[in-house]
Design a protein around this motif. Sequence first.
Motif, mmCIF file in Angstrom:
data_model
loop_
_atom_site.group_PDB
_atom_site.id
_atom_site.type_symbol
_atom_site.label_atom_id
_atom_site.label_comp_id
_atom_site.label_asym_id
_atom_site.label_seq_id
_atom_site.Cartn_x
_atom_site.Cartn_y
_atom_site.Cartn_z
ATOM 1 N N ARG A 1 0.845 -1.212 0.000
ATOM 2 C CA ARG A 1 0.000 0.000 0.000
ATOM 3 C C ARG A 1 0.874 1.253 0.000
ATOM 4 O O ARG A 1 0.576 2.218 -0.702
ATOM 5 N N GLN A 2 1.965 1.194 0.762
ATOM 6 C CA GLN A 2 2.860 2.344 0.822
ATOM 7 C C GLN A 2 3.511 2.562 -0.546
ATOM 8 O O GLN A 2 3.638 3.713 -0.983
ATOM 9 N N GLU A 3 3.912 1.496 -1.230
ATOM 10 C CA GLU A 3 4.510 1.630 -2.566
ATOM 11 C C GLU A 3 3.487 2.191 -3.555
ATOM 12 O O GLU A 3 3.832 3.018 -4.399
ATOM 13 N N ASP A 4 2.226 1.730 -3.440
ATOM 14 C CA ASP A 4 1.191 2.219 -4.353
ATOM 15 C C ASP A 4 0.923 3.708 -4.123
ATOM 16 O O ASP A 4 0.681 4.446 -5.060
ATOM 17 N N ASP A 5 0.973 4.128 -2.871
ATOM 18 C CA ASP A 5 0.744 5.544 -2.558
ATOM 19 C C ASP A 5 1.877 6.419 -3.085
ATOM 20 O O ASP A 5 1.647 7.533 -3.538
ATOM 21 N N LEU A 6 3.103 5.896 -3.050
ATOM 22 C CA LEU A 6 4.240 6.669 -3.516
ATOM 23 C C LEU A 6 4.386 6.614 -5.037
ATOM 24 O O LEU A 6 4.876 7.560 -5.639
ATOM 25 N N GLY A 7 4.003 5.470 -5.604
ATOM 26 C CA GLY A 7 4.252 5.258 -7.026
ATOM 27 C C GLY A 7 3.175 5.746 -7.875
ATOM 28 O O GLY A 7 3.109 6.382 -8.828
#
Length: 97
Positions: free
Chosen positions: A91-97
Amino acid sequence: MDESERQTASREAAKGGLVGALRWGFYGAVLGAAGYAFSPVYRNLTVQFKIYLQMSSMILGGWVEADERLREYEARVRKQRRIARVAALRRQEDDLG
């Protein structure tokens, strides 16, 4: 580890101990009956020693099964935490990416 996890782990160990004591107690009773039927040595043992043998099998079985259940519970909790950690990272990667 919070209090609810401790309580759940305690319940799992208690269930395992009860199941193990019953299972191994049954096996001990079967072996005791076989010993009584086929062994003159077993027949000549005192009642107290026969009870000791039966209780020993039940205690050992309870201990073994409780330990096994507790280890399974710990593995299940570790797996759930790992899955939650990976999901949070995604989820953190999706929010950043």
